[in-house]
Write a protein that holds these residues in place. Sequence first.
Motif, PDB file in Angstrom:
ATOM      1  N   VAL A  44     -12.933   1.873   8.739  1.00 11.99           N
ATOM      2  CA  VAL A  44     -13.796   1.640   7.491  1.00 11.99           C
ATOM      3  C   VAL A  44     -15.232  -0.266   7.947  1.00 11.99           C
ATOM      4  CG1 VAL A  44     -13.317  -0.089   5.645  1.00 11.99           C
ATOM      5  CG2 VAL A  44     -11.885   1.445   5.887  1.00 11.99           C
ATOM      6  N   ASP A  79       0.920  -1.243  -0.111  1.00  8.53           N
ATOM      7  CA  ASP A  79       0.242   0.064  -0.233  1.00  8.53           C
ATOM      8  C   ASP A  79       0.564   1.468  -0.058  1.00  8.53           C
ATOM      9  OD1 ASP A  79      -2.177  -0.998   0.060  1.00  8.53           O
ATOM     10  OD2 ASP A  79      -2.657  -1.533   2.268  1.00  8.53           O
ATOM     11  N   TYR A 121      -7.081   0.991   7.468  1.00  8.02           N
ATOM     12  CA  TYR A 121      -6.556   0.815   7.006  1.00  8.02           C
ATOM     13  C   TYR A 121      -5.023   1.563   6.820  1.00  8.02           C
ATOM     14  CZ  TYR A 121      -8.841  -1.632   3.022  1.00  8.02           C
ATOM     15  OH  TYR A 121      -9.818  -2.391   2.380  1.00  8.02           O
ATOM     16  N   GLY A 137     -17.460   1.463  -1.355  1.00  9.18           N
ATOM     17  CA  GLY A 137     -17.145   1.844  -0.433  1.00  9.18           C
ATOM     18  C   GLY A 137     -17.489   1.567   0.662  1.00  9.18           C
ATOM     19  N   ALA A 138     -18.684   0.837   0.431  1.00 11.52           N
ATOM     20  CA  ALA A 138     -19.091   0.422   2.087  1.00 11.52           C
ATOM     21  C   ALA A 138     -18.949  -0.748   2.921  1.00 11.52           C
ATOM     22  CB  ALA A 138     -20.821  -0.707   1.635  1.00 11.52           C
ATOM     23  N   GLY A 139     -16.956  -1.172   2.182  1.00 13.88           N
ATOM     24  CA  GLY A 139     -16.088  -2.140   2.656  1.00 13.88           C
ATOM     25  C   GLY A 139     -16.353  -3.448   2.572  1.00 13.88           C
ATOM     26  N   LYS A 140     -17.207  -3.714   1.496  1.00 14.61           N
ATOM     27  CA  LYS A 140     -17.215  -5.981   0.927  1.00 14.61           C
ATOM     28  C   LYS A 140     -16.053  -5.654   1.150  1.00 14.61           C
ATOM     29  CE  LYS A 140     -19.981  -4.216  -2.118  1.00 14.61           C
ATOM     30  NZ  LYS A 140     -20.264  -2.977  -1.706  1.00 14.61           N
ATOM     31  N   SER A 141     -14.952  -5.518   0.213  1.00 13.78           N
ATOM     32  CA  SER A 141     -14.420  -6.035  -0.691  1.00 13.78           C
ATOM     33  C   SER A 141     -12.857  -5.886   1.342  1.00 13.78           C
ATOM     34  CB  SER A 141     -12.783  -5.463  -1.122  1.00 13.78           C
ATOM     35  OG  SER A 141     -14.155  -4.463  -2.205  1.00 13.78           O
ATOM     36  N   THR A 142     -13.364  -5.204   1.897  1.00 12.76           N
ATOM     37  CA  THR A 142     -12.431  -4.947   3.382  1.00 12.76           C
ATOM     38  C   THR A 142     -12.589  -6.236   4.160  1.00 12.76           C
ATOM     39  OG1 THR A 142     -12.037  -2.478   2.900  1.00 12.76           O
ATOM     40  CG2 THR A 142     -11.590  -3.929   4.800  1.00 12.76           C
ATOM     41  N   THR A 196      -2.444   2.921   5.951  1.00 11.25           N
ATOM     42  CA  THR A 196      -2.270   3.963   4.877  1.00 11.25           C
ATOM     43  C   THR A 196      -3.309   5.245   6.340  1.00 11.25           C
ATOM     44  OG1 THR A 196      -2.925   2.672   3.406  1.00 11.25           O
ATOM     45  CG2 THR A 196      -1.123   3.084   3.999  1.00 11.25           C
TER      46      THR A 196
HETATM   47  P1  ADP Z   1     -16.561  -2.367  -1.655  1.00 11.42           P
HETATM   48  O1  ADP Z   1     -16.040  -3.190  -1.501  1.00 11.42           O
HETATM   49  O2  ADP Z   1     -17.856  -2.148  -0.384  1.00 11.42           O
HETATM   50  O3  ADP Z   1     -17.158  -1.167  -2.608  1.00 11.42           O
HETATM   51  P2  ADP Z   1     -13.931  -1.468  -0.014  1.00 11.42           P
HETATM   52  O4  ADP Z   1     -14.439  -2.010   1.427  1.00 11.42           O
HETATM   53  O5  ADP Z   1     -13.093  -1.311  -1.456  1.00 11.42           O
HETATM   54  O6  ADP Z   1     -15.566  -1.159  -0.219  1.00 11.42           O
HETATM   55  O7  ADP Z   1     -13.309   0.154   0.312  1.00 11.42           O
HETATM   56  C1  ADP Z   1     -14.083   0.445   1.746  1.00 11.42           C
HETATM   57  C2  ADP Z   1     -13.208   1.694   2.152  1.00 11.42           C
HETATM   58  O8  ADP Z   1     -11.633   1.458   2.771  1.00 11.42           O
HETATM   59  C3  ADP Z   1     -13.281   3.030   1.222  1.00 11.42           C
HETATM   60  O9  ADP Z   1     -13.368   3.976   1.593  1.00 11.42           O
HETATM   61  C4  ADP Z   1     -11.859   2.879   0.274  1.00 11.42           C
HETATM   62  O10 ADP Z   1     -11.140   4.105   0.182  1.00 11.42           O
HETATM   63  C5  ADP Z   1     -10.938   2.653   1.756  1.00 11.42           C
HETATM   64  N1  ADP Z   1      -9.849   1.506   1.278  1.00 11.42           N
HETATM   65  C6  ADP Z   1      -9.959   0.477   0.058  1.00 11.42           C
HETATM   66  N2  ADP Z   1      -8.690  -0.076   0.374  1.00 11.42           N
HETATM   67  C7  ADP Z   1      -7.683   0.249   0.444  1.00 11.42           C
HETATM   68  C8  ADP Z   1      -6.601   0.508   1.296  1.00 11.42           C
HETATM   69  N3  ADP Z   1      -5.686  -0.078   0.644  1.00 11.42           N
HETATM   70  N4  ADP Z   1      -6.382   1.158   1.572  1.00 11.42           N
HETATM   71  C9  ADP Z   1      -6.682   3.071   2.488  1.00 11.42           C
HETATM   72  N5  ADP Z   1      -7.729   2.515   1.996  1.00 11.42           N
HETATM   73  C10 ADP Z   1      -8.706   1.492   1.317  1.00 11.42           C
END
Ligand code: ADP
Length: 600
Positions: free
Chosen positions: A376, A132, A368, A397-402, A370
Motif C-alpha cells: 500500500v 481485520d 496490511y 485507494g491511494a492510501g490516505k486512510s492508511t 491480511t
Molecule cells: P484511501 O483512503 O486513499 O481511499 P486506503 O488507505 O483506504 O485508501 O486504502 C489503500 C489500499 O489499502 C487499498 O488498496 C485498500 O484496498 C487497502 N486496504 C485498506 N484497508 C485495508 C485493510 N484493513 N486490510 C487490507 N487492505 C486494506
Amino acid sequence: MAKSKRGSTLNEEEKRPLNKENIKKLTGIFSFIKPYKGYFIVGLFFLLISSTTLLGFPYVTGKLVDVAQGNAEGIFNDINTVAMILIGILAVQSIFSFFRVYLFAQVSERAMADMRTGLYSKLMGLPMTFYDKKRIGELVSRITTDIALLQDTFSVTLAEFIRQIATLIIGSIIIFYATPELSLFMLATFPVLVISAMVFGKFIRKLSKKTQDELASANIIVEETLQSINIVKAFTSELIEVLRYKKSMGRVVKVALKSATYRGAFISFIIFAMFGGIVAVMWYGANLVQAGEMSVGDLLSFVLYTTFIGGSIAGLGDLYGQIQKAIGASERVMEILDEEGEQEIGDKAIERISLYGDIQFNGIGFSYPTRKDIHVLENLAFGVKAGEKVALVGHSGAGKSTVIQLLLRFYPVDKGEILVDGRNINQYQLSSYRQNIGIVPQEIILFGGTIRENIAYGKPGATEEEILEAAEKANAWLFIKDFPEKMDTLVGERGVKLSGGQRQRIAIARAILKNPTILILDEATSSLDAESESYVQEALDELMKNRTTIIIAHRLATIRKVNKIYVLKEGKIAESGTHEELINTVDGTYNNLVKLQLQD
Ligand code: ADP
C-alpha cells in the motif's frame, strides 16, 4: 436456550473425545473458577452427600415392604420407623441439594462474569490486525453463547455428570451385592436394548437436525427480506418472496414429518422393547420371590435401583455431548484470551504526555497484514510541522486512510519510521500517545445515549460548562437548543436521527472537547447543503486553530486554505505544494484530480 440445545446432534467440529488433552483445554477456564474454589469444593461435597443419600432411598423403600410383610430386621423394625427414615433421607437430600445448587451458582455466575469482563477487556485491548481477521458477530457470540455454554457446564452439567457417574457406580455395586442373580440376568438383556436405543436415538437426532437446518434456511429468507424491505417493495417482489418462503416451509414440513415417522417408531420401540425388558426382569424376579429366594422388598429395591441406573445411563449420553461442546467453547474463548494485545486495559492511570505535534513520516513501507502481497505504501515520506495544516489527496485507494491508521498506531509499519516530536511513535505509551490525537471521521458513529454523553466521549468527566462551550464552538448548540430536551436528547439507534451536518458538528464538538495536539479530519465524501456546509466549515476552522492538522480531502474545493497539499500516488508522495503551485503543474496528478472533480 442452552437447554434446548441438549440432545441435538453435535457438528463434526464439536466432537471432541474426552481425552486428557481435551480436558486440559478446560484448565484455562478453570483458572477463572479458582478464586471461587472454596465454594466449588463445598458444593461438590454437598453434591456427593445428596447423591449418595438418595441412593439409600430404594433400599429403605424395599425394607418398608418387607416390614409390612412381617420381615422386620435391625433398625427396620416397624413401618413408622422405616417411613421416618425415608423422610429423613429426603430431608437430608433436599437440604444438601439446595446448597449444592446455590453454591454452584455462586461459582458459575461469578466466574462467568469475570470471564466475560476479562474477555471484553481483552477484546478492547486487541489490535486492529485482530479485528481485520474476525467477524464481529463471531466475537459477540464468544462473549454470549460460548460463555453461556460454559456457565451451564459449571453450574449444571459438571455436577450432573458427577452425580450420574456416582449413581451408576454405587447403584450397580448395591444391586450386585444385594441381588446378584437378578442383576446378572439384567446384565444379559439390558445392554443390548440400551445400545440399540442409543443408535436409533442418534439417527433420529440427525433427522431433527436436518429439520432445524431447513428451518434455518427458511429463517434466512425472513431475515434478509425484512432487513431490505425497501428493496423488496421497490421491486414489488413481495409475492415472489412469499412464494419462496412457502416453498421453503414445504421442505421443512416434509423433513419434519419424515423425522416424526421415525420418532413414532422409536417411541413404540422404547415402549415395547425397553418395557418388555423390564417385564422380563420382573418376571424373573417374581419367580425368585415365588421360590422364596428373594423378598418382595428386595425386588422392589432392585427395580427402583435399575430405574436410577437406567436414568443415569440415559443422562450421561447427553452430558457427554454437553461437555464436548463446552471444550469447544472454552477452546474458542481461550484462543482470544491468548491473543497478544496491543495494550493491557487496566486500572492503571494513563500517563499524560503533551506533544507539540511535529510529524515526520520517513521512508514508510507498509502492507496490511491480511494482504501482504499488496504494497500500500512504499517509501513514503512527508512531514507536518507543529501547528501546520496539510491535506492528503489522491484517488480512492491511494492510501490516505492508511497513512492515518499508521499515525494512530493501528498497525506497525514494515519499513521506515514515524516520528512525532522527533521520537519514534512506538516509544510512547500507546494510550498516552493516542490521547494527543483527535479525529473527525468520515462516518460519524454516535453511541446510543444523550447528546451530552456523545460530546463528552471526547473527555470523560468534562463539566457541563466545558461540554456546552464545545457545542457552541462547534456550531452544534445551534440545533441542540431547538430540541425540547436539549443536551438530554437521545441519539443513536433508539434516539432521534440527526442529519449528516448535525452529526459532523457533534463529532467536531467531541474533538474540541478532547483538545488534541494533532487533529485528523477525514472529510465526508458526500456534500452537505450550503447552510450546513458553512456551519460545519466554520466549526472546523475553530477546531483547527493551533493544532497540527491533517485533512484527508475528498472534495478538493475545501482545502485551498491549507499550508501544503500532499498528493499520494502508488504508495508515495507524487507531488506537494500549495493549491496554486499544484494547479499550475501541467499534467500533474493534482491537476488531473481537480479536473476530474470539476466534471462531476
Ligand atoms: P484511501 O483512503 O486513499 O481511499 P486506503 O488507505 O483506504 O485508501 O486504502 C489503500 C489500499 O489499502 C487499498 O488498496 C485498500 O484496498 C487497502 N486496504 C485498506 N484497508 C485495508 C485493510 N484493513 N486490510 C487490507 N487492505 C486494506
